[in-house]
Every structure is written in C-alpha cells, then in structure tokens.
Design a protein around this motif. Structure first.
Motif, PDB file in Angstrom:
ATOM      1  N   UNK A 196       0.835  -1.201   0.000  1.00  0.00           N
ATOM      2  CA  UNK A 196       0.000   0.000   0.000  1.00  0.00           C
ATOM      3  C   UNK A 196       0.871   1.252   0.000  1.00  0.00           C
ATOM      4  N   UNK A 197       0.671   2.065  -1.029  1.00  0.00           N
ATOM      5  CA  UNK A 197       1.477   3.284  -1.075  1.00  0.00           C
ATOM      6  C   UNK A 197       0.694   4.443  -0.473  1.00  0.00           C
ATOM      7  N   UNK A 198       1.403   5.523  -0.107  1.00  0.00           N
ATOM      8  CA  UNK A 198       0.690   6.673   0.445  1.00  0.00           C
ATOM      9  C   UNK A 198      -0.347   7.193  -0.553  1.00  0.00           C
ATOM     10  N   UNK A 199      -1.414   7.772  -0.047  1.00  0.00           N
ATOM     11  CA  UNK A 199      -2.407   8.424  -0.891  1.00  0.00           C
ATOM     12  C   UNK A 199      -1.829   9.757  -1.358  1.00  0.00           C
ATOM     13  N   UNK A 200      -1.771   9.939  -2.669  1.00  0.00           N
ATOM     14  CA  UNK A 200      -1.163  11.143  -3.233  1.00  0.00           C
ATOM     15  C   UNK A 200      -2.256  12.138  -3.599  1.00  0.00           C
ATOM     16  N   UNK A 201      -2.206  13.304  -2.966  1.00  0.00           N
ATOM     17  CA  UNK A 201      -3.259  14.302  -3.158  1.00  0.00           C
ATOM     18  C   UNK A 201      -2.645  15.620  -3.626  1.00  0.00           C
ATOM     19  N   UNK A 202      -3.053  16.058  -4.806  1.00  0.00           N
ATOM     20  CA  UNK A 202      -2.604  17.351  -5.328  1.00  0.00           C
ATOM     21  C   UNK A 202      -3.506  18.460  -4.806  1.00  0.00           C
ATOM     22  N   UNK A 203      -2.895  19.602  -4.487  1.00  0.00           N
ATOM     23  CA  UNK A 203      -3.642  20.750  -3.960  1.00  0.00           C
ATOM     24  C   UNK A 203      -3.464  21.924  -4.924  1.00  0.00           C
ATOM     25  N   UNK A 204      -4.585  22.461  -5.400  1.00  0.00           N
ATOM     26  CA  UNK A 204      -4.502  23.531  -6.404  1.00  0.00           C
ATOM     27  C   UNK A 204      -5.753  24.393  -6.401  1.00  0.00           C
TER      28      UNK A 204
END
Ligand SMILES: Nc1nc2c(c(=O)[nH]1)N(C=O)[C@@H](CNc1ccc(C(=O)N[C@@H](CCC(=O)O)C(=O)O)cc1)CN2
Ligand SMILES: Nc1ncnc2c1ncn2[C@@H]1O[C@H](COP(=O)(O)OP(=O)(O)OP(=O)(O)O)[C@@H](O)[C@H]1O
Length: 194
Positions: A154-162
């Motif tokens: 399980x990889x980290x949840x990747x969340x883009x902020x824009x």
C-alpha cells in the motif's frame, strides 16, 4: 517537451500568484474543507504537507488542527525529498524553533526522525498545473517525482492541492510521472481512478 512545460509553468505560477484578497481566502477555505472530507486524510497518522510559497494554497488552519500528524519536506543532497515532523506551527517567533530556510527560502523542519515518502500515509503536493486524469505539473526540479519512484502498495495516498485556475486539458506527461489519487481544488474533490 521541457520547453513547453517551462512556458506552461510560468503562466500557471503567475495565475496562482495573482489570486489575492477575499477571493484567495474563500478559495483556500474551500480547499481545506474538501481536504478534510477525504477518508484517507481523516484516518491518516502521518500527513506530508508543505509550507506555502509562490502563491500556493495555504493549508495552515488545517495543519494546526492536526499538527502532531504533520510532516514537512526536506530537500536531500541527492535531490530526493524526505520528511521531518513539523516544527511548532503556531509560533509567533521571527525564526521558528527547529526550523531553517532552505535554498529557496522555504522553511524546513530540523526535527527528527527523518522518514521516507513510503512511510507517509498521505502526501499533499502543491500543484502548478494538473489535469483530471491525475497528471501533475510541479515546480520542475523533479523533487517529488524522484521521491515517488518505486513506491509499493500500500502506497501513500497522493493528493494534489490547487486552485481551479490551474486546471489544464492535458498535462504533457513524462514517463517518470507518478499520477495523483486525488486533486483537491476550491471546486471540489477529483478522484482520478489511478
Ligand atoms: N511549499 C513547497 N515546498 C516545497 C516544494 C514546493 O513545491 N512547495 N517542493 C517541491 O518540489 C520542494 C522545493 N522545490 C522547489 C523547486 C523549485 C523552486 C524554484 O523557485 N525554482 C526557481 C529557480 C530558483 C533557483 O534556482 O534559485 C524557478 O523555477 O523559478 C522552488 C522550490 C520542497 N518544498
Ligand atoms: N525519477 C527520476 N529520476 C531522475 N530524474 C528525474 C526523475 N523524475 C524527474 N526527474 C528530473 O526532474 C526534472 C523535472 O521533472 P518534471 O518536469 O516532471 O517536474 P515536475 O512535473 O514539475 O515535478 P516536480 O514537482 O517533481 O518537480 C526532469 O527534467 C527530470 O530530469
């Protein structure tokens, strides 16, 4: 490819910086509210965030509320990012204790331990540009890209902020780009199916 990315970056960074005053405040507030609705964020023990610069969305009120879970990026000499526990975020001191500016003037934590990206549950990444498939345009130094190579499930949840003004029809993707799981803007949460 790099030259088209370079001019896109210039335009989108300008757009991000031009958002000011009440409009900026309101959009940042919406971004923070949407962010806290994502289950992986609510359940995370370790959240990699960032100290805002260059007009990036300011997540401070959120970061303070969950301060003990917040980790901040540090630039390693091999140009990867690692993460350190956040310095005290509510400090009013001119120079926060346990913090130092890196070569770009961004405050980095000096606290221990130092963890790799794989040890974060969630990684919040400030975006210069994005598309709805989860492709990301960053600052162009490849720091995040390099640190995301080879993450296993399980990889980290990747969340883009824009801000929504940073959306583009299609980001020119390079082979090393790791797609985002979510993008959070002032308009809402985009789930990318990646
Ligand atoms: N808030 C925040 N922290 C972060 C990042 C980020 O994007 N945002 N990073 C995510 O990568 C790393 C820093 N990356 C950066 C990459 C390029 C430039 C930058 O301003 N480049 C200039 C050239 C400056 C110079 O070389 O002196 C430019 O492109 O105009 C700044 C930070 C780690 N910390
Ligand atoms: N996995 C990698 N290994 C080696 N170099 C890389 C890797 N990923 C990116 N790079 C280098 O970093 C540079 C910038 O990459 P890219 O244009 O994708 O940055 P970006 O989309 O702005 O992302 P970032 O936020 O990570 O800077 C590339 O020119 C590439 O040479």
């Amino acid at each position: 490819m790099q030259s088209s990315k370079t001019s896109l970056r210039r335009q989108l960074r300008q757009a991000r910086k031009s958002l000011t005053g009440y409009r900026r405040d309101r959009q940042q507030q919406r971004i923070r509210r949407f962010l806290t609705a994502i289950p992986q964020v609510r359940h995370a023990r370790r959240i990699a965030a960032y100290m805002p610069f260059d007009g990036e969305p300011d997540l401070f009120p959120f970061m303070r509320r969950v301060e003990s879970k917040i980790w901040l990026p540090m630039i390693r000499s091999d140009l990867h990012l690692d993460f350190r526990p956040a310095f005290t975020l509510n400090t009013k001191a001119q120079r926060p204790i346990n913090a130092r500016r890196n070569r770009f003037g961004i405050l980095e934590s000096q606290r221990l331990p130092i963890l790799r990206s794989a040890q974060m549950d969630v990684i919040l990444m400030p975006l210069v540009g994005f598309d709805r498939r989860g492709n990301r345009l960053g600052m162009g130094a490849g720091f995040y890209d390099r640190s995301l190579v080879g993450l296993r499930r399980p990889r980290p949840t990747l969340i883009g902020i824009a801000f929504d003004c940073q959306e583009m029809a299609q980001v020119p993707a390079d082979p090393w780009d790791v797609p985002l799981d979510y993008i959070v803007t002032n308009r809402g949460i985009i789930k990318t199916n990646r």
